[in-house]
Each structure stands twice: as C-alpha cells, then as structure tokens.
Design a protein around this motif. Structure first.
Motif, mmCIF file in Angstrom:
data_model
loop_
_atom_site.group_PDB
_atom_site.id
_atom_site.type_symbol
_atom_site.label_atom_id
_atom_site.label_comp_id
_atom_site.label_asym_id
_atom_site.label_seq_id
_atom_site.Cartn_x
_atom_site.Cartn_y
_atom_site.Cartn_z
ATOM 1 N N HIS A 116 0.827 -1.227 0.000
ATOM 2 C CA HIS A 116 0.000 0.000 0.000
ATOM 3 C C HIS A 116 0.854 1.267 0.000
ATOM 4 O O HIS A 116 0.547 2.245 0.673
ATOM 5 C CB HIS A 116 -0.960 -0.009 1.202
ATOM 6 N N LEU A 117 1.933 1.221 -0.799
ATOM 7 C CA LEU A 117 2.802 2.390 -0.946
ATOM 8 C C LEU A 117 2.990 2.747 -2.415
ATOM 9 O O LEU A 117 4.066 3.191 -2.825
ATOM 10 C CB LEU A 117 4.152 2.136 -0.267
ATOM 11 N N GLY A 118 1.928 2.541 -3.200
ATOM 12 C CA GLY A 118 1.990 2.892 -4.602
ATOM 13 C C GLY A 118 1.664 1.717 -5.500
ATOM 14 O O GLY A 118 1.639 0.561 -5.066
ATOM 15 N N GLU A 119 1.414 2.033 -6.774
ATOM 16 C CA GLU A 119 1.085 0.996 -7.759
ATOM 17 C C GLU A 119 2.358 0.370 -8.317
ATOM 18 O O GLU A 119 3.430 0.543 -7.779
ATOM 19 C CB GLU A 119 0.196 1.601 -8.851
ATOM 20 N N ARG A 120 2.240 -0.359 -9.410
ATOM 21 C CA ARG A 120 3.277 -1.296 -9.864
ATOM 22 C C ARG A 120 4.687 -0.713 -9.902
ATOM 23 O O ARG A 120 5.659 -1.380 -9.520
ATOM 24 C CB ARG A 120 2.918 -1.853 -11.260
ATOM 25 N N ASP A 121 4.850 0.500 -10.357
ATOM 26 C CA ASP A 121 6.193 1.084 -10.467
ATOM 27 C C ASP A 121 6.813 1.394 -9.107
ATOM 28 O O ASP A 121 7.991 1.788 -9.044
ATOM 29 C CB ASP A 121 6.154 2.364 -11.304
ATOM 30 N N TYR A 122 6.044 1.198 -8.037
ATOM 31 C CA TYR A 122 6.540 1.510 -6.686
ATOM 32 C C TYR A 122 6.395 0.317 -5.744
ATOM 33 O O TYR A 122 6.403 0.477 -4.530
ATOM 34 C CB TYR A 122 5.792 2.732 -6.124
ATOM 35 N N TYR A 123 6.267 -0.867 -6.307
ATOM 36 C CA TYR A 123 6.137 -2.083 -5.506
ATOM 37 C C TYR A 123 7.426 -2.366 -4.726
ATOM 38 O O TYR A 123 8.474 -1.739 -4.985
ATOM 39 C CB TYR A 123 5.806 -3.265 -6.404
ATOM 40 N N PRO A 124 7.383 -3.305 -3.800
ATOM 41 C CA PRO A 124 8.581 -3.610 -2.997
ATOM 42 C C PRO A 124 9.831 -3.919 -3.805
ATOM 43 O O PRO A 124 10.943 -3.559 -3.398
ATOM 44 C CB PRO A 124 8.135 -4.815 -2.166
ATOM 45 N N ASP A 125 9.684 -4.568 -4.962
ATOM 46 C CA ASP A 125 10.861 -4.902 -5.763
ATOM 47 C C ASP A 125 11.537 -3.672 -6.344
ATOM 48 O O ASP A 125 12.692 -3.745 -6.779
ATOM 49 C CB ASP A 125 10.486 -5.876 -6.885
ATOM 50 N N ARG A 126 10.850 -2.532 -6.335
ATOM 51 C CA ARG A 126 11.461 -1.262 -6.761
ATOM 52 C C ARG A 126 12.094 -0.529 -5.585
ATOM 53 O O ARG A 126 12.684 0.538 -5.773
ATOM 54 C CB ARG A 126 10.408 -0.365 -7.424
ATOM 55 N N HIS A 127 11.966 -1.078 -4.413
ATOM 56 C CA HIS A 127 12.485 -0.439 -3.207
ATOM 57 C C HIS A 127 13.416 -1.352 -2.421
ATOM 58 O O HIS A 127 13.472 -1.300 -1.199
ATOM 59 C CB HIS A 127 11.334 0.027 -2.320
ATOM 60 N N GLY A 128 14.161 -2.184 -3.141
ATOM 61 C CA GLY A 128 15.230 -2.935 -2.490
ATOM 62 C C GLY A 128 14.904 -4.347 -2.070
ATOM 63 O O GLY A 128 15.780 -5.040 -1.538
ATOM 64 N N PHE A 129 13.683 -4.804 -2.301
ATOM 65 C CA PHE A 129 13.332 -6.171 -1.915
ATOM 66 C C PHE A 129 13.590 -7.129 -3.072
ATOM 67 O O PHE A 129 13.123 -6.900 -4.194
ATOM 68 C CB PHE A 129 11.868 -6.258 -1.490
ATOM 69 N N GLU A 130 14.315 -8.202 -2.797
ATOM 70 C CA GLU A 130 14.551 -9.230 -3.803
ATOM 71 C C GLU A 130 13.290 -10.039 -4.072
ATOM 72 O O GLU A 130 13.102 -10.562 -5.170
ATOM 73 C CB GLU A 130 15.662 -10.169 -3.336
ATOM 74 N N VAL A 131 12.482 -10.198 -3.048
ATOM 75 C CA VAL A 131 11.276 -11.008 -3.140
ATOM 76 C C VAL A 131 10.089 -10.167 -2.682
ATOM 77 O O VAL A 131 10.179 -9.469 -1.667
ATOM 78 C CB VAL A 131 11.395 -12.278 -2.254
ATOM 79 N N ASN A 132 8.998 -10.235 -3.434
ATOM 80 C CA ASN A 132 7.744 -9.587 -3.042
ATOM 81 C C ASN A 132 6.623 -10.600 -3.167
ATOM 82 O O ASN A 132 6.295 -11.047 -4.264
ATOM 83 C CB ASN A 132 7.452 -8.374 -3.919
ATOM 84 N N ILE A 133 6.042 -10.956 -2.043
ATOM 85 C CA ILE A 133 4.926 -11.890 -2.020
ATOM 86 C C ILE A 133 3.739 -11.204 -1.355
ATOM 87 O O ILE A 133 3.747 -10.959 -0.149
ATOM 88 C CB ILE A 133 5.283 -13.178 -1.250
ATOM 89 N N GLY A 134 2.777 -10.824 -2.172
ATOM 90 C CA GLY A 134 1.541 -10.256 -1.633
ATOM 91 C C GLY A 134 1.493 -8.750 -1.564
ATOM 92 O O GLY A 134 0.444 -8.181 -1.245
ATOM 93 N N GLY A 135 2.593 -8.077 -1.856
ATOM 94 C CA GLY A 135 2.608 -6.624 -1.767
ATOM 95 C C GLY A 135 2.148 -5.984 -3.060
ATOM 96 O O GLY A 135 2.691 -6.265 -4.132
ATOM 97 N N CYS A 136 1.147 -5.114 -2.975
ATOM 98 C CA CYS A 136 0.630 -4.429 -4.154
ATOM 99 C C CYS A 136 0.051 -3.082 -3.721
ATOM 100 O O CYS A 136 0.350 -2.604 -2.633
ATOM 101 C CB CYS A 136 -0.428 -5.285 -4.850
ATOM 102 N N GLY A 137 -0.755 -2.489 -4.566
ATOM 103 C CA GLY A 137 -1.321 -1.190 -4.237
ATOM 104 C C GLY A 137 -2.520 -1.253 -3.320
ATOM 105 O O GLY A 137 -3.002 -0.212 -2.869
ATOM 106 N N TRP A 138 -3.000 -2.461 -3.027
ATOM 107 C CA TRP A 138 -4.186 -2.600 -2.191
ATOM 108 C C TRP A 138 -3.902 -2.230 -0.741
ATOM 109 O O TRP A 138 -2.841 -2.543 -0.208
ATOM 110 C CB TRP A 138 -4.681 -4.039 -2.209
ATOM 111 N N GLY A 139 -4.902 -1.624 -0.102
ATOM 112 C CA GLY A 139 -4.806 -1.356 1.320
ATOM 113 C C GLY A 139 -5.490 -2.405 2.172
ATOM 114 O O GLY A 139 -5.399 -2.374 3.398
ATOM 115 N N MET A 140 -6.172 -3.334 1.520
ATOM 116 C CA MET A 140 -6.892 -4.403 2.215
ATOM 117 C C MET A 140 -7.128 -5.522 1.206
ATOM 118 O O MET A 140 -7.022 -5.292 -0.005
ATOM 119 C CB MET A 140 -8.229 -3.887 2.751
#
Length: 462
Positions: A116-140
């Motif tokens: 919940h910190l932005g849409e696709r261009d700002y997902y966890p993999d754009r912020h230093g995470f090698e793995v992103n499971i379940g993180g997206c733009g949704w707040g719930m």
C-alpha cells in the motif's frame, strides 16, 4: 556468530490493547505474550500516523510522513469544513529504503504481505526487496481473506485458504530455503484490517466465551456525533465500549497462531538465537467506524484520530542475548526509529541523511538509556474515514499537545497522569501550551508540511 537476521512484523489496524500482554481479557495471544516475556515490551511506542500508508512510508524511509510527503492512506481523499491537503501517493523512488540499505549491506531482503505504498512502479521490488509476495497497491484484501483473494502478487490458493496462513507459509518457506545470507523478512500482515473475517470454528469459540463472560449482554456501542467529512455526513460515529467481537477475536487468534509457527520455524532451522524480532502495528485499533470491531480503552478513540488510541501501538522486540527477558521500556519511540535501529543491529553504517527523523533504539534495547530528542511529531491534515478531523500534535516528555486545523483548537494533556486524555490543560497552562505550539509550528515549517485549506463550498451539517 554471523550478523543477525531481522524479522519485522507489522500488523494492520491492531490496537494498543489488542493482545494479552497489553491488557486484553478477551483476545487470546499466547505466542505474542511469550515473545513479550522473552524480550522487551514498549509501553509508549507510536505509529507515525493514525492511518496506514504514512506509517509504512515512515518505516521504510526513516522519516516522518510529512517529511516524505505521504500523509494519508494512499487513495484517500475527502473534505469537510476543510479541503484535504495534497499528498504524495507512493513511496518515492528517491528514498533509499530500509530494504535497499540492508540489501546493499549483504542481506537477503523479502517482503511478505501488505504494501500500500503505490502501484506497480513503486512495488517492494522497486524499493530494495529481492522477493515480493503479496505486496501491491491494495490497502486491504479487496476480495476478502479467503481464497480466491485475487492479489496480483500472490497466486490464489485452494478455495477457502485463509490469507494469514498462506502468507506465513510463504515466509516460513523463505526462511527454510535461504541461501545462508542474513535475511530481512518484512512481514506486513493484512490483518486485522477490514473486512473482519475469521475461521468459523474460532468464531464459535469466542461467541461461547463472550456468553460465559456475560459480554453478549452488555452494550457494545455508543452512538456519537455525525461524521465531519462530506462522504459520510449522514452517518454517526459508533464508538465500541468493550472488546467483545467474536470475529475480531478469532482473527487475532489466527494471527497469534501464525506467529507461533514462525517462532517454531526459526527454532527448527537453528536461526532463533540469531534473529531479532520486531512486532508492532501501523495505526490504532478501529474503534469508531466501519463496524468498530475493537475498543482501545483506556486510550481515547482509535484509527484516524489524533488521540492516543489512533497512534499508540504495541511494540515487542526480542534481540537474543541482548534484550533483558521480560523487560519493559517506557521511553517514547516512533516509526522512523526502526530504520537506524536495524542498521545498527546489523552492524551497518547509519545513513543520517536518509533516516533524518529516526533515532536508533539499540541503546534502549541494550538497557543503556533513552534516546535524546525534544519531541515526537505527527501531522495528519486529512479527515479519513473514522471521525477524526485534520490536525497535528507532538509529545514532549509526558506532555502532548494537539492542534486541530478546523478551528485552531489546542488541547494539552499530561499522559503520565491522564492517559485517556480527559483533562485538557491548555487554558490552565498557557505558557507551556504556547511553547509547545511554537515547537510544533517550527517543526511543520522545517519539513514543509502541507496544510489543508478552507472549503468555500462547506455547508454545515453538524
């Protein structure tokens, strides 16, 4: 011993009193209570905002929400007497995130759960995470907690699979399959955000418990004032008076069970003695709207409010061999502090130009004393969905000042004497009130805080 692993567990909407070791008599959290006995329990820990995205941005950036620009839950916008202040709708890529700093330092970096910190261009993999499971733009979990949940970054499970169970399965798999590097597991649960959904057998158990305790016979809600925001102006604030919701209790039990599974996995892989665990929440419990599933008493109000119920959080930290078992820390701490704390624990260089508002808690965890700072600050120039109005606040020592933007009202409380914020002492102590107001105003100016503006179309309804 190698550099310690870091596990950061962030709950969504979990209130200060929603676990046993913080005083809940209805919810059952034996694994979290055990974690508290093993480590340190903080009694004055705060989220950087009374809603989710700003606190999450604060943890990742080491900055107050007003400093990073994310001051509202992303997607939120409304108006009332005032028009919401503008805000940044993603974690800016210019921020060197905590994950990026740890990854640069040799850590495996995994995000599991809500982002919940932005849409696709700002997902966890754009912020230093090698793995992103379940993180997206949704707040719930928009489709609910039982599969198919439709999260783009998490394959649906068997029909009816419970999301908290699946996320913990994924986290445990990462731990068991790790390549030997120290790891940073950023485990941000979707629970206990709405929709409040739990396993039927657990719900039945808490329905029976409520009957045994006589909670089902007590009034659970009190109708309050009309909402101050236009999109809910025909609805009343509904304050929960006690913890008695069987579905919410069942949801918390599942959270606790899964944390027990995580602790067991660390033991089984031989990582328990070399893993530092943080457990906290992104904002206060939902107590005044959207079903009002919990009660934060003795704290006032809850999620979306400037009062203690909106921002004071549970915080448990277990640093094996360092934290004193069963320790209690009364020092006020806040979300930006996690960034420098984890860098120091990892033995990596601090980045004060990045984590500008955070103070390392490592000395506190070692029992060496509280960090030095004049105050902790909040700025929430929005209405939200729970009944609160735009404002900012600070805590300096035992004193808390709140400035409400609709009418400029000031409220001053001594939290050591009055944790429920019932006695406003602003008129009684004008010099202290004025000094703290100047301090708050100077801070807002220093971070270039965006302010709400008068609504020229406002027509009073309350």
């Amino acid at each position: 011993m190698s550099r310690p692993n870091l596990v950061f567990i962030l709950m969504d909407d979990l209130g200060w009193k929603d676990i046993g070791c913080y005083g809940s008599d209805f919810y059952e959290t034996p694994n979290l209570d055990r974690l508290a006995r093993q480590g340190v329990r903080f009694t004055n820990a705060y989220a950087a905002c009374p809603v989710c995205s700003p606190t999450r941005a604060s943890i990742m950036s080491g900055k107050y929400p007003a400093n990073v620009g994310v001051t509202n839950f992303i997607g939120g916008h409304t108006r009332g007497r005032l028009i919401d202040a503008p805000y940044v709708r993603q974690l800016p890529l210019e921020e060197v995130s905590l994950a990026a700093a740890l990854r640069e330092g040799g850590y495996a970096t995994w995000h599991v759960g809500k982002w919940h910190l932005g849409e696709r261009d700002y997902y966890p993999d754009r912020h230093g995470f090698e793995v992103n499971i379940g993180g997206c733009g949704w707040g719930m979990p928009n489709n609910g907690y039982f599969s198919p949940w439709g999260i783009s970054t998490l394959a649906d499970g068997p029909e009816g699979e419970y999301l908290p169970d699946r996320l913990m399965d994924e986290a445990i798999r990462l731990i068991k399959e790790n390549d030997g590097r120290p790891f940073f597991l950023n485990l941000w649960d979707y629970c206990v955000h709405i929709p409040i959904q739990a396993k039927p057998e657990k719900i039945a158990r808490y329905e029976a418990k409520a009957r045994v305790l006589g909670l089902d016979l007590l009034p659970a809600f009190e109708q309050g004032e009309l909402f101050p925001c236009e999109h809910k102006k025909d609805q009343h604030v509904m304050r929960r008076l006690l913890q008695s919701d069987p579905v919410y209790a069942a949801m918390i039990e599942s959270v606790d069970e899964n944390i027990g599974r995580l602790l067991q996995a660390l033991e089984e892989t031989g990582q328990a003695d070399n893993t530092v665990i943080f457990f906290t929440s992104d904002n206060g419990g939902l107590a005044t709207a959207e079903g009002s599933p919990t009660c934060n008493a003795p704290l006032a109000e809850g999620k979306g409010w400037m009062y203690e119920g909106g921002t004071r959080e549970p915080l448990l930290v277990h640093w094996p061999g360092v934290t004193r078992p069963g320790g209690i820390c009364e020092a006020p701490v806040t979300s930006p502090d996690f960034y420098p704390t984890m860098l120091e624990i990892a033995g990596l260089p601090l980045r004060p130009e990045q984590h500008q508002d955070g103070v390392s808690l490592a000395p506190l965890l070692r029992g060496e004393g509280a960090p030095e700072r004049e105050a902790i600050y909040w700025h929430y120039p929005h209405y939200g969905n729970q009944g609160g109005t735009p404002g900012s606040s600070l805590r300096s020592g035992d004193w808390k000042l709140i400035e409400f933007y609709e009418d400029g009202r000031l409220e001053l409380y001594n939290l050591r004497e009055d944790v429920s914020e019932e006695r406003n002492r602003a008129d009684e102590l004008p010099e202290l009130t004025a000094r703290l107001q100047r301090l708050l105003a100077a801070w807002r100016e220093s971070v270039e805080a965006k302010m709400p503006q008068p609504n020229p179309d406002f027509a009073p309804w309350r």
